[in-house]
Design a protein around this motif. Structure first.
Motif, mmCIF file in Angstrom:
data_model
loop_
_atom_site.group_PDB
_atom_site.id
_atom_site.type_symbol
_atom_site.label_atom_id
_atom_site.label_comp_id
_atom_site.label_asym_id
_atom_site.label_seq_id
_atom_site.Cartn_x
_atom_site.Cartn_y
_atom_site.Cartn_z
ATOM 1 N N SER A 139 73.132 62.456 1.962
ATOM 2 C CA SER A 139 73.747 64.255 1.792
ATOM 3 C C SER A 139 72.494 65.427 3.084
ATOM 4 O O SER A 139 73.019 66.307 3.040
ATOM 5 C CB SER A 139 73.488 64.345 0.481
ATOM 6 N N MET A 140 71.411 64.914 3.151
ATOM 7 C CA MET A 140 70.784 65.764 4.208
ATOM 8 C C MET A 140 70.642 65.479 5.041
ATOM 9 O O MET A 140 69.695 65.899 6.169
ATOM 10 C CB MET A 140 69.714 65.574 3.584
ATOM 11 N N ILE A 141 71.420 64.280 6.037
ATOM 12 C CA ILE A 141 71.597 64.004 7.476
ATOM 13 C C ILE A 141 71.651 65.055 8.572
ATOM 14 O O ILE A 141 72.607 65.631 7.570
ATOM 15 C CB ILE A 141 72.311 62.714 7.441
ATOM 16 N N PRO A 142 71.245 65.224 9.758
ATOM 17 C CA PRO A 142 69.793 64.352 9.870
ATOM 18 C C PRO A 142 68.743 64.765 9.888
ATOM 19 O O PRO A 142 67.813 64.162 10.035
ATOM 20 C CB PRO A 142 70.649 64.873 11.617
ATOM 21 N N THR A 143 68.652 65.711 8.971
ATOM 22 C CA THR A 143 67.589 66.254 8.684
ATOM 23 C C THR A 143 66.521 65.275 7.960
ATOM 24 O O THR A 143 64.984 65.168 7.750
ATOM 25 C CB THR A 143 67.542 67.329 7.882
ATOM 26 N N LEU A 144 67.025 64.948 6.964
ATOM 27 C CA LEU A 144 66.313 63.782 5.959
ATOM 28 C C LEU A 144 67.565 62.724 6.158
ATOM 29 O O LEU A 144 68.235 62.958 6.140
ATOM 30 C CB LEU A 144 66.087 64.688 4.443
ATOM 31 N N LEU A 145 66.529 61.687 6.540
ATOM 32 C CA LEU A 145 67.495 59.992 6.376
ATOM 33 C C LEU A 145 66.920 59.672 5.134
ATOM 34 O O LEU A 145 66.111 59.251 4.110
ATOM 35 C CB LEU A 145 67.286 59.357 7.511
ATOM 36 N N VAL A 146 67.736 58.412 4.305
ATOM 37 C CA VAL A 146 68.178 57.746 3.187
ATOM 38 C C VAL A 146 66.197 56.886 3.755
ATOM 39 O O VAL A 146 66.559 55.871 4.669
ATOM 40 C CB VAL A 146 68.898 56.189 3.105
ATOM 41 N N GLY A 147 65.796 56.554 3.038
ATOM 42 C CA GLY A 147 64.110 56.031 3.475
ATOM 43 C C GLY A 147 63.249 56.852 3.438
ATOM 44 O O GLY A 147 62.056 56.477 3.707
ATOM 45 N N ASP A 148 63.532 58.097 3.570
ATOM 46 C CA ASP A 148 62.299 58.688 3.957
ATOM 47 C C ASP A 148 61.597 59.390 2.670
ATOM 48 O O ASP A 148 62.250 59.157 1.640
ATOM 49 C CB ASP A 148 63.054 60.571 3.888
ATOM 50 N N PHE A 149 60.136 59.117 2.686
ATOM 51 C CA PHE A 149 59.652 60.100 2.096
ATOM 52 C C PHE A 149 58.793 61.408 2.245
ATOM 53 O O PHE A 149 58.149 61.251 3.190
ATOM 54 C CB PHE A 149 58.371 58.550 1.639
ATOM 55 N N ILE A 150 58.859 62.331 0.917
ATOM 56 C CA ILE A 150 58.312 64.004 0.898
ATOM 57 C C ILE A 150 57.905 64.350 0.659
ATOM 58 O O ILE A 150 57.455 63.608 -0.576
ATOM 59 C CB ILE A 150 59.981 64.977 1.551
ATOM 60 N N LEU A 151 56.745 65.044 1.073
ATOM 61 C CA LEU A 151 55.677 65.494 0.410
ATOM 62 C C LEU A 151 56.490 67.200 -0.125
ATOM 63 O O LEU A 151 56.692 67.891 0.577
ATOM 64 C CB LEU A 151 54.683 65.892 0.908
ATOM 65 N N VAL A 152 56.396 67.625 -1.305
ATOM 66 C CA VAL A 152 56.366 68.968 -1.787
ATOM 67 C C VAL A 152 56.044 69.821 -2.020
ATOM 68 O O VAL A 152 54.981 69.884 -2.912
ATOM 69 C CB VAL A 152 57.800 68.413 -3.142
ATOM 70 N N ASP A 153 55.641 71.092 -1.047
ATOM 71 C CA ASP A 153 54.623 71.872 -1.367
ATOM 72 C C ASP A 153 55.345 73.002 -2.726
ATOM 73 O O ASP A 153 56.375 73.403 -3.189
ATOM 74 C CB ASP A 153 54.859 73.266 -0.752
ATOM 75 N N LYS A 154 54.445 72.443 -3.614
ATOM 76 C CA LYS A 154 54.891 73.057 -5.225
ATOM 77 C C LYS A 154 53.724 74.588 -5.162
ATOM 78 O O LYS A 154 54.160 75.444 -6.302
ATOM 79 C CB LYS A 154 54.575 72.005 -6.546
#
Length: 213
Positions: free
Chosen positions: A36-51
């Motif tokens: 749903s976030m292609i092209p920014t994020l692809l299936v299989g991406d692992f991301i870090l979220v700033d809290k």
């Protein structure tokens, strides 16, 4: 021998407590399961979220955020904020309107991808989201059809946000289920620290440590 075991257990306990503090208050990792976030994020991406950032400022248009899905808060979603409290948001003929003004678009090129046995072809565009303090946030979106291209006018209530996926015709987002409460936003997505191509069964080395725009 007993003292050594005690010191090892103490070190492990301290490391565990620090890890829990970091995960709870500072940064958390998430895996991207859908396109749903292609092209920014692809299936299989692992991301870090700033809290941390949202303790010092409010979420803004253009931020890519992780939040608790309103219809099932045990599930995490990742989308882009396109509407902040007080905004009027509408999609007309595939173009996003913020407060009755259309966003600017710039054609980038063709794009195709496969997900769960389905093949999608479309066009990439730069979308220019207006920022509250002036200027714009430039980011990529993908258009592959017409689903979700015409909506009602959404007026974003106080304390809530309107989310959309960058893969505009293949995203289950605020156009379908409504707004996200401020306190349900986990944080802002900052970096892709790993990416796995499930079709090729190989890492995507070109995406490692990529900053999320």
């Amino acid at each position: 021998m007993g003292k050594k075991i005690y010191e090892n257990l103490k070190s492990f306990a301290i490391a565990l407590i620090l890890a829990l503090i970091i995960r709870t208050f500072i940064v958390q990792s998430f895996h991207i399961p859908s396109g749903s976030m292609i092209p920014t994020l692809l299936v299989g991406d692992f991301i870090l979220v700033d809290k941390v950032t949202y303790h010092f400022r409010e979420p803004e248009r253009g931020d890519v955020v992780v939040f608790h899905f309103p219809l099932n808060e045990d599930v995490y979603y990742v989308k882009r904020i396109v509407g902040v409290p007080g905004d009027k948001v509408q999609v007309k003929n595939g173009k996003l309107y913020i407060n009755d003004k259309p966003c600017k678009y710039q054609f980038v090129g063709n794009y195709s991808y496969e997900e769960k046995g389905n093949f999608y072809k479309g066009n990439l565009y730069y979308e220019f989201l207006p920022k509250r303090e002036g200027g714009v946030k430039k980011h990529l979106i993908l258009k592959t059809g017409i689903q979700g291209d015409n909506t009602e006018v959404f007026v974003v209530p106080k304390g809530k946000y309107f989310m959309m996926g960058d893969n505009r015709n293949n995203s289950y987002d605020s156009r379908y289920w409504g707004f996200v409460d401020r306190d349900k936003i986990v944080g802002i997505a900052r970096i892709i620290f790993f990416s796995w191509d499930g079709q090729k069964h190989l890492p995507r080395f070109n995406r490692l440590f990529k900053i999320i725009n």
